[in-house]
Write a protein that holds these residues in place. Structure first.
Motif, PDB file in Angstrom:
ATOM      1  N   ILE A 183       0.838  -1.202   0.000  1.00  0.00           N
ATOM      2  CA  ILE A 183       0.000   0.000   0.000  1.00  0.00           C
ATOM      3  C   ILE A 183       0.875   1.255   0.000  1.00  0.00           C
ATOM      4  CG2 ILE A 183      -1.591   1.352   1.469  1.00  0.00           C
ATOM      5  CD1 ILE A 183      -3.044  -0.876   0.115  1.00  0.00           C
ATOM      6  N   GLU A 184       1.923   1.231   0.860  1.00  0.00           N
ATOM      7  CA  GLU A 184       2.829   2.392   0.924  1.00  0.00           C
ATOM      8  C   GLU A 184       3.515   2.640  -0.413  1.00  0.00           C
ATOM      9  OE1 GLU A 184       5.359   1.643   4.312  1.00  0.00           O
ATOM     10  OE2 GLU A 184       3.634   1.820   5.658  1.00  0.00           O
ATOM     11  N   LYS A 185       3.926   1.560  -1.063  1.00  0.00           N
ATOM     12  CA  LYS A 185       4.585   1.715  -2.365  1.00  0.00           C
ATOM     13  C   LYS A 185       3.626   2.312  -3.397  1.00  0.00           C
ATOM     14  CE  LYS A 185       8.388  -1.526  -2.253  1.00  0.00           C
ATOM     15  NZ  LYS A 185       9.175  -2.423  -3.112  1.00  0.00           N
ATOM     16  N   LEU A 186       2.377   1.887  -3.326  1.00  0.00           N
ATOM     17  CA  LEU A 186       1.374   2.435  -4.248  1.00  0.00           C
ATOM     18  C   LEU A 186       1.125   3.911  -3.938  1.00  0.00           C
ATOM     19  CD1 LEU A 186      -1.073  -0.612  -4.356  1.00  0.00           C
ATOM     20  CD2 LEU A 186       0.220   0.290  -6.298  1.00  0.00           C
ATOM     21  N   GLN A 187       1.067   4.223  -2.646  1.00  0.00           N
ATOM     22  CA  GLN A 187       0.860   5.630  -2.243  1.00  0.00           C
ATOM     23  C   GLN A 187       2.018   6.499  -2.722  1.00  0.00           C
ATOM     24  OE1 GLN A 187       0.389   5.026   1.958  1.00  0.00           O
ATOM     25  NE2 GLN A 187      -1.851   4.941   1.860  1.00  0.00           N
ATOM     26  N   GLN A 188       3.243   5.955  -2.587  1.00  0.00           N
ATOM     27  CA  GLN A 188       4.420   6.703  -3.043  1.00  0.00           C
ATOM     28  C   GLN A 188       4.365   6.962  -4.552  1.00  0.00           C
ATOM     29  OE1 GLN A 188       7.636   4.332  -1.532  1.00  0.00           O
ATOM     30  NE2 GLN A 188       7.237   4.996   0.573  1.00  0.00           N
ATOM     31  N   ALA A 189       3.680   6.068  -5.251  1.00  0.00           N
ATOM     32  CA  ALA A 189       3.536   6.243  -6.704  1.00  0.00           C
ATOM     33  C   ALA A 189       2.372   7.174  -7.031  1.00  0.00           C
ATOM     34  CB  ALA A 189       3.348   4.885  -7.382  1.00  0.00           C
ATOM     35  N   GLY A 190       1.796   7.786  -5.990  1.00  0.00           N
ATOM     36  CA  GLY A 190       0.744   8.775  -6.211  1.00  0.00           C
ATOM     37  C   GLY A 190      -0.659   8.210  -6.266  1.00  0.00           C
ATOM     38  N   ILE A 191      -0.797   6.934  -5.899  1.00  0.00           N
ATOM     39  CA  ILE A 191      -2.125   6.320  -5.946  1.00  0.00           C
ATOM     40  C   ILE A 191      -2.771   6.427  -4.562  1.00  0.00           C
ATOM     41  CG2 ILE A 191      -3.358   4.130  -6.272  1.00  0.00           C
ATOM     42  CD1 ILE A 191      -0.927   3.414  -8.193  1.00  0.00           C
ATOM     43  N   GLU A 192      -3.985   6.938  -4.547  1.00  0.00           N
ATOM     44  CA  GLU A 192      -4.688   7.058  -3.268  1.00  0.00           C
ATOM     45  C   GLU A 192      -5.345   5.738  -2.929  1.00  0.00           C
ATOM     46  OE1 GLU A 192      -7.352  10.366  -2.802  1.00  0.00           O
ATOM     47  OE2 GLU A 192      -5.975  11.657  -3.945  1.00  0.00           O
ATOM     48  N   ILE A 193      -4.788   5.072  -1.941  1.00  0.00           N
ATOM     49  CA  ILE A 193      -5.312   3.760  -1.565  1.00  0.00           C
ATOM     50  C   ILE A 193      -4.957   3.528  -0.100  1.00  0.00           C
ATOM     51  CG2 ILE A 193      -3.199   2.655  -2.475  1.00  0.00           C
ATOM     52  CD1 ILE A 193      -4.903   0.238  -3.241  1.00  0.00           C
ATOM     53  N   THR A 194      -5.881   2.948   0.638  1.00  0.00           N
ATOM     54  CA  THR A 194      -5.608   2.713   2.067  1.00  0.00           C
ATOM     55  C   THR A 194      -5.884   1.260   2.438  1.00  0.00           C
ATOM     56  OG1 THR A 194      -7.866   3.175   2.782  1.00  0.00           O
ATOM     57  CG2 THR A 194      -6.361   5.070   2.659  1.00  0.00           C
ATOM     58  N   LEU A 195      -5.279   0.867   3.554  1.00  0.00           N
ATOM     59  CA  LEU A 195      -5.458  -0.492   4.052  1.00  0.00           C
ATOM     60  C   LEU A 195      -6.919  -0.716   4.460  1.00  0.00           C
ATOM     61  CD1 LEU A 195      -3.758  -3.023   4.623  1.00  0.00           C
ATOM     62  CD2 LEU A 195      -3.460  -2.209   6.950  1.00  0.00           C
ATOM     63  N   TYR A 219       1.797  -3.235 -11.392  1.00  0.00           N
ATOM     64  CA  TYR A 219       2.117  -2.968  -9.986  1.00  0.00           C
ATOM     65  C   TYR A 219       2.442  -4.180  -9.131  1.00  0.00           C
ATOM     66  CZ  TYR A 219       0.040   1.533 -11.175  1.00  0.00           C
ATOM     67  OH  TYR A 219      -0.243   2.727 -11.767  1.00  0.00           O
ATOM     68  N   LEU A 220       1.803  -5.330  -9.384  1.00  0.00           N
ATOM     69  CA  LEU A 220       1.789  -6.373  -8.360  1.00  0.00           C
ATOM     70  C   LEU A 220       2.600  -7.627  -8.646  1.00  0.00           C
ATOM     71  CD1 LEU A 220      -2.035  -6.099  -7.574  1.00  0.00           C
ATOM     72  CD2 LEU A 220      -0.152  -5.155  -6.231  1.00  0.00           C
ATOM     73  N   LYS A 221       2.939  -7.881  -9.914  1.00  0.00           N
ATOM     74  CA  LYS A 221       3.671  -9.128 -10.175  1.00  0.00           C
ATOM     75  C   LYS A 221       5.108  -9.019  -9.660  1.00  0.00           C
ATOM     76  CE  LYS A 221       5.551  -8.309 -14.744  1.00  0.00           C
ATOM     77  NZ  LYS A 221       5.483  -8.582 -16.180  1.00  0.00           N
ATOM     78  N   LYS A 222       5.738 -10.170  -9.502  1.00  0.00           N
ATOM     79  CA  LYS A 222       7.108 -10.206  -8.982  1.00  0.00           C
ATOM     80  C   LYS A 222       7.982  -9.232  -9.766  1.00  0.00           C
ATOM     81  CE  LYS A 222      10.636 -13.536  -7.513  1.00  0.00           C
ATOM     82  NZ  LYS A 222      10.941 -14.969  -7.361  1.00  0.00           N
ATOM     83  N   GLY A 223       8.639  -8.323  -9.057  1.00  0.00           N
ATOM     84  CA  GLY A 223       9.512  -7.352  -9.719  1.00  0.00           C
ATOM     85  C   GLY A 223       8.815  -6.055 -10.102  1.00  0.00           C
ATOM     86  N   ALA A 224       7.479  -6.026 -10.036  1.00  0.00           N
ATOM     87  CA  ALA A 224       6.759  -4.798 -10.405  1.00  0.00           C
ATOM     88  C   ALA A 224       6.836  -3.765  -9.273  1.00  0.00           C
ATOM     89  CB  ALA A 224       5.301  -5.118 -10.743  1.00  0.00           C
ATOM     90  N   LEU A 225       6.373  -2.563  -9.588  1.00  0.00           N
ATOM     91  CA  LEU A 225       6.546  -1.378  -8.736  1.00  0.00           C
ATOM     92  C   LEU A 225       6.140  -1.549  -7.265  1.00  0.00           C
ATOM     93  CD1 LEU A 225       6.095   2.049 -10.122  1.00  0.00           C
ATOM     94  CD2 LEU A 225       4.818   1.628  -8.028  1.00  0.00           C
ATOM     95  N   ALA A 226       5.029  -2.200  -7.018  1.00  0.00           N
ATOM     96  CA  ALA A 226       4.552  -2.291  -5.632  1.00  0.00           C
ATOM     97  C   ALA A 226       4.731  -3.692  -5.048  1.00  0.00           C
ATOM     98  CB  ALA A 226       3.081  -1.888  -5.566  1.00  0.00           C
ATOM     99  N   TYR A 227       5.460  -4.537  -5.753  1.00  0.00           N
ATOM    100  CA  TYR A 227       5.616  -5.924  -5.283  1.00  0.00           C
ATOM    101  C   TYR A 227       6.506  -6.016  -4.047  1.00  0.00           C
ATOM    102  CZ  TYR A 227       6.989 -10.824  -5.063  1.00  0.00           C
ATOM    103  OH  TYR A 227       7.227 -12.106  -4.630  1.00  0.00           O
ATOM    104  N   VAL A 228       6.057  -6.806  -3.101  1.00  0.00           N
ATOM    105  CA  VAL A 228       6.872  -7.107  -1.921  1.00  0.00           C
ATOM    106  C   VAL A 228       6.815  -8.621  -1.720  1.00  0.00           C
ATOM    107  CG1 VAL A 228       7.079  -6.789   0.581  1.00  0.00           C
ATOM    108  CG2 VAL A 228       6.327  -4.878  -0.843  1.00  0.00           C
ATOM    109  N   PRO A 229       7.972  -9.277  -1.579  1.00  0.00           N
ATOM    110  CA  PRO A 229       7.943 -10.738  -1.401  1.00  0.00           C
ATOM    111  C   PRO A 229       7.332 -11.136  -0.056  1.00  0.00           C
ATOM    112  CG  PRO A 229      10.209  -9.902  -1.351  1.00  0.00           C
ATOM    113  CD  PRO A 229       9.320  -8.738  -1.626  1.00  0.00           C
ATOM    114  N   LYS A 230       6.869 -12.373   0.029  1.00  0.00           N
ATOM    115  CA  LYS A 230       6.231 -12.758   1.294  1.00  0.00           C
ATOM    116  C   LYS A 230       6.686 -14.095   1.870  1.00  0.00           C
ATOM    117  CE  LYS A 230       2.414 -15.435  -0.263  1.00  0.00           C
ATOM    118  NZ  LYS A 230       1.219 -15.543  -0.902  1.00  0.00           N
ATOM    119  N   ALA A 231       7.413 -14.906   1.100  1.00  0.00           N
ATOM    120  CA  ALA A 231       7.761 -16.239   1.599  1.00  0.00           C
ATOM    121  C   ALA A 231       8.692 -16.150   2.804  1.00  0.00           C
ATOM    122  CB  ALA A 231       8.406 -17.047   0.485  1.00  0.00           C
ATOM    123  N   LEU A 232       8.401 -16.934   3.817  1.00  0.00           N
ATOM    124  CA  LEU A 232       9.207 -16.925   5.039  1.00  0.00           C
ATOM    125  C   LEU A 232       9.908 -18.252   5.285  1.00  0.00           C
ATOM    126  CD1 LEU A 232       6.944 -15.212   7.730  1.00  0.00           C
ATOM    127  CD2 LEU A 232       8.834 -14.219   6.463  1.00  0.00           C
TER     128      LEU A 232
END
Ligand code: AMP
Ligand code: ZN
Ligand code: FE
Ligand code: FE
Length: 281
Positions: A106-118, A154-167
């Protein structure tokens, strides 16, 4: 025909567990498994509904696993019963990590100027929040035209707002499922993006650390790849499973049991899996 890989509203599917079972029955499937991302929350409702309508059913979960390489590794775990206390603490850790990750995306999307909230995201999701919910929200807000565009931009691996999640490492995830008397199965092996030779070697290594099955039947596997997986499973003494990865309206082209209309998972997959589960329980 059976379907051993499906998602409900407990994660990023759009059918409730109950609706999913009723649809499976209506479609004439001989057995079903529910395999939501990182949660067993939907299993009880599905299990009870399946009992009611007399549909053979297996409980499952799908976990993202750490994998070095271009592709991604999803591990399916199958169980006989919906209550799986042994894996709940691990799933809680994964769910917390998911929350942090959603916040970061969400923060990455906001930084890209997109208004979006959790909060907006929480409103549209009923269970575990994942990228499909963000994609839907981006469409709803008119940021992108389509769900697919949301992933591409925005969302696929490597795209602007992508964050990995595997632990978890493959070994940790496999062990977790085995400790809970479940059967660990490699989901959709094509997403690892390995050559046949490398995939064979990797499956052999995974077998050594406890993997018990491989999802050979999957709508995005071509005939040649499915055949390769069937042969490999036989050589390595792994069971074979298959499923559509049904997500309802979040993957509208994928039909329950049929995938993109090219899928037909034989009843023997369900029977072998059930037998193996009964043997180890
Ligand atoms: P997550 O659990 O948040 O990483 O989201 C994973 C889910 O996102 C998958 O199960 C798919 O439903 C969906 N997904 C992943 N990549 C794509 C893509 N390129 N296009 C559409 N949906 C995707
Ligand atoms: Zn999904
Ligand atoms: Fe998956
Ligand atoms: Fe899936």
């Amino acid at each position: 025909m059976v379907d051993l890989h499906t998602h409900s509203t407990a994660s990023d599917g759009t059918f409730t567990p109950k609706e999913l079972i009723i649809l499976a029955k209506k479609e004439g499937l001989q057995a079903l498994a529910l395999t939501d991302h990182d949660t067993t929350q939907g299993l009880k409702e599905a299990y009870l509904t399946a009992k009611e309508v007399d549909l053979p059913f297996l409980c499952g979960v799908e976990i993202s696993v750490k994998f070095e390489g271009p592709g991604h590794f999803h591990l399916l775990g199958y169980f006989l019963k919906p209550d799986i206390p042994e894996i709940q603490s691990t799933l809680e850790v994964l769910q917390k990590a998911r929350d942090t990750r959603n916040q970061k995306m969400i923060e990455k999307l906001q930084q890209a100027g997109i208004e979006i909230t959790l909060e907006e995201l929480e409103e549209i999701a009923q269970g575990e929040i994942g990228r499909p919910h963000i994609a839907n929200l981006l469409v709803k807000k008119g940021v992108v035209k389509t769900f697919e565009e949301a992933f591409q931009k925005y969302l696929k691996k490597g795209a602007l707002a992508y964050v990995p999640k595997a632990l978890l490492s493959p070994e940790e995830a496999i062990n977790q499922i085995k400790q809970a008397k479940g059967v660990p199965v490699l989901a959709h092996p094509f997403t690892l993006k390995l050559s046949y030779a490398d995939l064979y070697k990797y499956l052999s290594l995974l077998k050594d650390i406890g993997l018990m099955g491989v999802e050979a039947y999957y709508t995005e596997h071509n005939q040649d790849f499915t055949r390769f997986l069937l042969e490999t499973a036989q050589k390595l003494d792994l069971i074979v499973t298959g499923g559509s990865d049904f997500h309802g309206a979040n993957k509208p082209d994928i039909k329950l049991g049929k995938g993109l209309n090219n899928l037909s998972v034989p009843l023997s997959c369900y029977k072998n899996l059930k037998n193996l589960l009964e043997k180890i329980n």
